[in-house]
Design a protein around this motif. Structure first.
Motif, short mmCIF file in Angstrom:
data_model
loop_
_atom_site.label_atom_id
_atom_site.label_comp_id
_atom_site.label_asym_id
_atom_site.label_seq_id
_atom_site.Cartn_x
_atom_site.Cartn_y
_atom_site.Cartn_z
N MET A 438 0.76 -1.17 0.24
CA MET A 438 -0.04 -0.01 0.09
C MET A 438 0.94 1.30 0.03
O MET A 438 0.52 2.37 -0.55
CB MET A 438 -0.80 0.00 1.26
CG MET A 438 -2.23 0.84 1.28
SD MET A 438 -3.29 0.58 2.42
CE MET A 438 -2.45 1.09 4.01
N LYS A 443 -0.73 3.66 -7.86
CA LYS A 443 -2.07 4.21 -7.02
C LYS A 443 -2.98 3.35 -7.00
O LYS A 443 -3.55 3.06 -6.10
CB LYS A 443 -2.29 5.58 -7.49
CG LYS A 443 -3.10 6.35 -6.74
CD LYS A 443 -2.21 6.90 -5.46
CE LYS A 443 -3.02 7.92 -4.76
NZ LYS A 443 -2.31 8.46 -3.57
N GLN A 446 -2.68 0.41 -4.70
CA GLN A 446 -2.66 1.08 -3.17
C GLN A 446 -4.22 1.09 -2.67
O GLN A 446 -4.78 0.49 -1.81
CB GLN A 446 -1.91 2.30 -3.06
CG GLN A 446 -0.43 2.25 -3.03
CD GLN A 446 -0.01 3.81 -3.04
OE1 GLN A 446 -0.61 4.40 -2.36
NE2 GLN A 446 1.40 3.94 -3.57
N ARG A 447 -4.97 1.57 -3.77
CA ARG A 447 -6.36 1.58 -3.46
C ARG A 447 -7.05 0.35 -3.39
O ARG A 447 -7.97 0.23 -2.48
CB ARG A 447 -7.31 2.65 -4.55
CG ARG A 447 -6.68 4.10 -4.40
CD ARG A 447 -7.43 5.04 -5.73
NE ARG A 447 -7.13 6.25 -5.32
CZ ARG A 447 -7.37 7.18 -6.23
NH1 ARG A 447 -7.71 6.95 -7.60
NH2 ARG A 447 -7.06 8.57 -5.99
N LEU A 474 -6.45 7.16 0.68
CA LEU A 474 -6.70 6.56 -0.39
C LEU A 474 -8.43 6.08 -0.65
O LEU A 474 -8.83 6.25 -1.69
CB LEU A 474 -6.16 5.22 -0.34
CG LEU A 474 -4.45 5.07 -0.35
CD1 LEU A 474 -3.79 3.83 0.00
CD2 LEU A 474 -3.82 5.69 -1.53
#
Length: 704
Positions: A438, A443, A446-447, A474
């Protein structure tokens, strides 16, 4: 394992017995003419009158059996043929007529009449209601005799064709008929069928295997006799045949032999069936692939060592490839096999590493209940290995499990247990790995991790994940997405997060009073006794007591103990508050409680805010919060802002998150979301920090 037993419910039993073993009938529409029944009667009459070795009689009998067989190819005519009395006439001609004494000449049309009769009877047996009639007329004994006709030393094409028709007729008679299966064994039909597996003619081998396949289905005595007749070595050799029809029938027989028969399963494995069955996974014949996958699933049912051996011998990759086949049954059986293999820890990691997760997750979208359930069961197995947790999240597996529309309750239960299994893995090494991802991944990933953790993490880990490792940002970032799906996913995740946080700390509870408070009581409300101050409300007098008001709030304390003109006034006018509202407010001050109804709650909230009565405000906020709807949530949020109604504001936020999908279709939705994002952030920072006040993520070591 609790879920394992359900798998057998998903196996297509018609496939086990091989419905295709029935002769395919022509389904052309036919007009049953008035002369058809008369024609059938004529053919039957000829058969009854020509049971002799005379050349002309044999020729006539051959023509009649062939004519009836041609008619029986059309299913709509079968009942007419049976009603015309064809069954006993055809059964009679399954045996050759007696030759004159001392006459050793070859019978005219040797084997042809018997073949025609067997063929016609096999077609009539396609209809289950005629099977017992044919058996009761003595057909089985004669058909078994025909299977042994090659024992005379003759191996002509005619004999091969005759034997094949006899084996096919036995198959159709025994199809889905347990009593006929038993009768075939009692008539001695199994030994010659096993012997015919080694016949020179390939078509005879196939027909014999097809009959054994049907006879073995759900009949333990038949299974045992087939094995005792030493069929296994030949069947296993047939698995390696280059003829697809041969290995298809052979794998079908073995599959029916081992089904629900652990001892036979052991014998089959000891006889060397495992590798050739795995080899069939790469066959050009999809039917053989399907049967091989089903058989491997049966091999892997209980024997842990066998599960490992199947994987070691190369079954995983072809099974995963089969998951992507256009053939629904092929996908179903490969998912079934992988589900059984996934009950071993090492296999779980291997299947995921080999790319099995994505195609299994795609099968959850299937409209086929059995296929969907087999895929769900396989995923349940894969979720048992913590090394697979990050892979589940990486390919979007958590959202698929959460969003799926599952057809049967057993599948819903299986998916729920899969999510529970994954949730149990989110700690220690697995959690630290996800936190690392994460932090360093792109990105989008990570989300995806943050979304998954919102649903799966322990409430005790929420601060570590969403505050200390910025997972909250996030999720909030998803609310600003230009696409509807990420917005909805973010809202659902935040709602889940809030529910977990409240289990640890009910932050919306009214704060306790800083000092114990003594109330004058109901009897002093608007009572002139000992009253030292009077309020004028809508022109009417309301009697009160300064000491009670001074103790109730800072607003009254300032009014009576400060520099305001009301300090020494005897009568104080109260503008802009209705009598009913003021009376309820004073009743709360005197008693500490009051029933707040919806029709007065907003006005009472305004008064409670004006006079700094926090307890009364909470009661009003609770009542108003019960009436929040899609139509008024925006105005309710504005109301909470106007009167600094913290509890109502939080209720609005949670309502918006919980009903995000429905609100999305309403005008002004985007503006409302942007308006409340700062408050969403504040709410969760406070909730997660308060819920876990002593947890500091930086004190937790990382293990990579």
């Amino acid at each position: 394992m609790e879920l394992e037993g359900r798998q057998d419910q998903c196996l297509p039993e018609a496939e086990r017995e091989k419905k295709g073993q029935k002769r395919k009938l022509e389904h052309r529409q036919i007009y049953v003419s008035p002369t058809l029944f008369s024609d059938v009667l004529d053919h039957v009459s000829i058969l009854h009158s020509t049971f002799s070795s005379n050349d002309s009689d044999r020729a006539a009998a051959k023509r009649a059996t062939h004519a009836l067989a041609d008619l029986a190819k059309n299913e709509e005519v079968v009942n007419v043929i049976v009603e015309g009395g064809a069954v006993p006439a055809l059964v009679k001609h399954l045996q050759p007529p007696p030759l004159p004494e001392n006459d050793r000449i070859i019978m005219p049309f040797q084997h042809e009449v018997e073949k025609g009769s067997a063929f016609a009877l096999g077609l009539l047996a396609v209809k289950p209601e005629h099977q017992q009639l044919i058996v009761d007329n003595g057909a089985l004994k004669h058909l078994v005799d025909l299977l042994e006709r090659h024992n005379d030393g003759l191996t002509s094409r005619a004999i091969a064709s005759l034997i094949r028709r006899a084996a096919d007729a036995i198959t159709n008679l025994a199809h889905e008929n347990s009593s006929v299966k038993t009768r075939v064994r009692m008539e001695g039909g199994i030994p010659p069928l096993v012997h015919l597996l080694e016949f020179a003619d390939i078509k005879v081998q196939r027909a014999a295997a097809g009959a054994l396949r049907t006879l073995a289905f759900k009949n333990d005595e038949n299974k045992n006799q087939i094995v005792e007749c030493n069929a296994l070595p030949t069947l296993i050799l047939m698995l390696r045949s280059e003829d697809a029809a041969i290995h298809y029938e052979a794998v079908g027989v073995i599959g029916n032999l081992v089904h629900s028969s652990p001892n036979i399963k052991k014998e089959v494995l000891l006889a060397g069936a495992l590798q050739p069955v795995i080899g069939l996974l790469s066959s050009c014949c999809s039917e053989s692939q399907r049967e091989a996958a089903l058989l491997l699933g049966q091999f892997a049912a209980t024997d842990s060592d066998c599960k490992i051996h199947i994987v070691q011998r190369g079954a995983v990759r072809p099974l995963i490839e089969m998951l992507q086949s256009p053939d629904v049954q092929l996908r179903e059986m490969s998912a079934f096999a992988l589900g059984r293999l996934a009950q071993d820890t090492h296999n779980q990691a291997g299947i995921a590493h080999s790319g099995g997760l994505v195609p299994l997750l795609k099968l959850l979208d299937s409209k086929n209940g059995s296929l969907q359930h087999n895929a769900a069961f396989a995923l349940y197995g894969l979720a048992d290995n913590e090394d697979n947790v990050s892979d589940f999240i990486r390919v979007g597996g958590i959202q698929r499990l959460l969003d799926g529309e599952f057809i049967v309750q057993a599948t819903k239960d299986c998916v729920a247990k899969t999510l529970k299994r994954l949730e149990e893995k989110i700690h220690g090494r697995a959690l630290n790995h996800l936190l690392y991802l994460m932090r360093v991944s792109e990105k989008a990933f990570q989300r995806r991790v943050a979304l998954a953790l919102a649903h799966l993490c322990s409430a005790n880990d929420q601060r570590k994940i969403f505050i200390d490792h910025h997972g909250l940002e996030l999720l909030i970032g998803l609310l600003g997405s230009s696409s509807p799906k990420p917005k909805l996913d973010g809202a659902v995740a935040l709602c889940k997060l809030a529910n977990k946080a409240m289990t640890l700390s009910p932050i919306d509870a009214a704060p306790p009073s800083p000092t114990p408070q003594v109330y004058l009581g109901e009897q002093y409300v608007n009572n002139a006794t000992l009253s030292d101050v009077t309020f004028l409300v809508e022109g009417k007098r309301f009697y009160a007591h300064r000491i009670c008001l001074l103790a109730s709030s800072d607003a009254f304390h300032a009014m009576f103990d400060g520099g305001y003109r009301e300090k020494d006034a005897r009568d104080i006018e109260i503008p802009n508050i209705r009598w009913e509202v003021f009376e309820l407010m004073m009743r709360f001050i005197y008693t500490g409680s009051v029933d707040v109804t919806l029709d007065i709650a907003q006005d009472l909230l305004r008064a409670a805010d004006q006079y700094l009565l926090e307890g009364l405000k909470r009661l009003c906020e609770y009542t108003i919060g019960q009436d929040i709807s899609l139509e008024n949530v925006s105005s309710m949020y504005e109301l909470s802002e106007a009167f600094h109604a913290i509890s109502l504001r939080k209720t609005c936020i949670l309502y918006i998150l919980e009903h995000f999908d429905k609100l999305s279709a309403r005008p002004g939705h985007s503006h409302l979301i942007q308006l409340i994002i700062p408050e969403i952030r504040n709410y969760f920072v406070k909730a997660l920090t308060k819920a876990n006040p002593n947890i500091q993520a930086q004190d937790q070591p990382f293990y990579y």
